[in-house]
Design an enzyme around this catalytic site. Structure first.
Site, mmCIF file in Angstrom:
data_model
loop_
_atom_site.group_PDB
_atom_site.id
_atom_site.type_symbol
_atom_site.label_atom_id
_atom_site.label_comp_id
_atom_site.label_asym_id
_atom_site.label_seq_id
_atom_site.Cartn_x
_atom_site.Cartn_y
_atom_site.Cartn_z
ATOM 1 N N SER A 84 26.888 -23.555 165.051
ATOM 2 C CA SER A 84 27.162 -22.385 164.230
ATOM 3 C C SER A 84 26.158 -22.284 163.078
ATOM 4 C CB SER A 84 28.580 -22.058 164.134
ATOM 5 O OG SER A 84 28.992 -23.319 163.216
ATOM 6 N N ALA B 208 25.887 -30.949 162.467
ATOM 7 C CA ALA B 208 26.545 -32.379 162.727
ATOM 8 C C ALA B 208 28.098 -32.174 162.623
ATOM 9 C CB ALA B 208 26.354 -33.187 161.693
ATOM 10 N N GLY C 152 29.948 -31.948 169.135
ATOM 11 C CA GLY C 152 31.167 -31.143 169.329
ATOM 12 C C GLY C 152 30.914 -29.814 170.194
ATOM 13 N N GLY C 153 29.843 -29.462 170.224
ATOM 14 C CA GLY C 153 29.369 -28.294 171.269
ATOM 15 C C GLY C 153 28.995 -28.635 172.403
ATOM 16 N N GLU D 96 19.672 -32.493 171.608
ATOM 17 C CA GLU D 96 19.610 -32.694 170.415
ATOM 18 C C GLU D 96 19.104 -33.974 169.907
ATOM 19 O OE1 GLU D 96 23.694 -32.067 169.310
ATOM 20 O OE2 GLU D 96 23.315 -29.801 168.824
HETATM 21 O O1 DER Z 1 27.481 -29.983 168.918
HETATM 22 C C1 DER Z 1 26.553 -30.312 167.962
HETATM 23 O O2 DER Z 1 26.069 -31.385 167.763
HETATM 24 C C2 DER Z 1 26.391 -29.267 166.756
HETATM 25 O O3 DER Z 1 25.354 -29.454 166.210
HETATM 26 C C3 DER Z 1 27.618 -29.622 165.844
HETATM 27 O O4 DER Z 1 27.740 -30.842 165.514
HETATM 28 C C4 DER Z 1 27.579 -28.758 164.610
HETATM 29 O O5 DER Z 1 28.171 -27.535 164.968
HETATM 30 P P1 DER Z 1 28.447 -26.699 163.901
HETATM 31 O O6 DER Z 1 27.363 -26.326 163.025
HETATM 32 O O7 DER Z 1 29.070 -25.126 164.429
HETATM 33 O O8 DER Z 1 29.477 -27.175 162.869
#
Ligand code: DER
Length: 232
Positions: free
Chosen positions: A31, A87, A100-101, A107
């Site tokens: 996000s 991150a 997390g995603g 990545e």
């Molecule tokens: O899944 C990932 O690696 C995303 O980059 C996550 O780490 C960061 O997601 P966010 O910007 O929604 O917190």
């Protein structure tokens, strides 16, 4: 709200500081990166920048296309000038937990192809050591056939708890953009993240971990008061 504003502040500052004309740019997932792409598109329009963007997920690819940015890939641009990504947590040595995603594999590949890897995050990710704020463990992409054997070996070798990530809006496990599954490993105690990362990667069936060790050039954290802290 405060968190969204802080994401935006960090993302805007990173794009302003690290994007130049004729750049090839790795675009992360999540996000926070949405704000970075927003700012990038604005700068391209205002300054007439010529840039190409390489995605790190289906989501990132959609972001690039819907923002009218030029899509590229690692075949055309195997080395990138910069990669910008979010991150889940950042420690004092700039070791990251990502995934997390569920996008950590592409990545990490894109981040490793970039001359300069930049992290943008809100204050909730700004930790001294991993696990202070992020409680969902280390995401690990595995080949589907190996998820149970990898989970068992991981727990036997390093302790902790390894769980298959189940989907919310789909029956069964989360399936990544690469057709893999994700195991979330909640550790008990880790002394050396570099060594731990290598041990996990060596387990047959593991595709990629969400541990980014020694890869990050600089992290930008949006604070609750709207300012941005930088850690290098
Ligand atoms: O899944 C990932 O690696 C995303 O980059 C996550 O780490 C960061 O997601 P966010 O910007 O929604 O917190």
């Amino acid at each position: 709200n405060q968190v969204e504003e802080s994401k935006k502040a960090a993302a805007y500052k990173a794009v302003d500081n690290h994007v130049c004309d004729n750049y090839s740019i790795g675009i992360g997932s999540g996000s926070t990166i949405v704000y970075a792409v927003e700012r990038l598109a604005e700068r391209v329009r205002k300054e007439g920048l010529k840039v190409v963007c390489v995605p790190t997920s289906f989501q990132a690819r959609q972001l690039i296309i819907t923002n009218g940015l030029t899509l590229s890939d690692l075949e055309r641009t195997p080395e990138l000038d910069v990669a910008i990504d979010g991150a889940d947590e950042v420690d004092e040595n700039l070791t990251l937990i990502k995934g997390g995603g569920g996008c950590q594999t592409q990545e990490k590949i894109v981040a490793s192809a970039a001359k300069c890897f930049i992290v943008v995050a809100d204050y909730r990710k700004d930790s001294r050591s991993l696990g202070e704020q992020w409680a969902r463990g280390v995401p690990i992409e595995v080949l589907p056939l190996a998820y149970a054997s990898v989970a068992r070996k991981l727990q036997k070798m390093l302790g902790g708890k390894a769980e298959l990530r189940m989907a919310k809006n789909k029956a069964g496990p989360v399936v990544t953009d690469n057709g893999g599954f994700v195991i979330d490993w909640v550790w008990e105690k880790v002394g050396d993240w570099q060594q731990t990362n290598t041990q996990i990667k060596m387990i047959p069936g593991v595709v990629e971990t969400g541990l980014f060790v020694g890869m990050t050039y600089k992290a930008y954290f949006g604070n609750a008061d709207g300012t941005v802290s930088e850690r290098q």
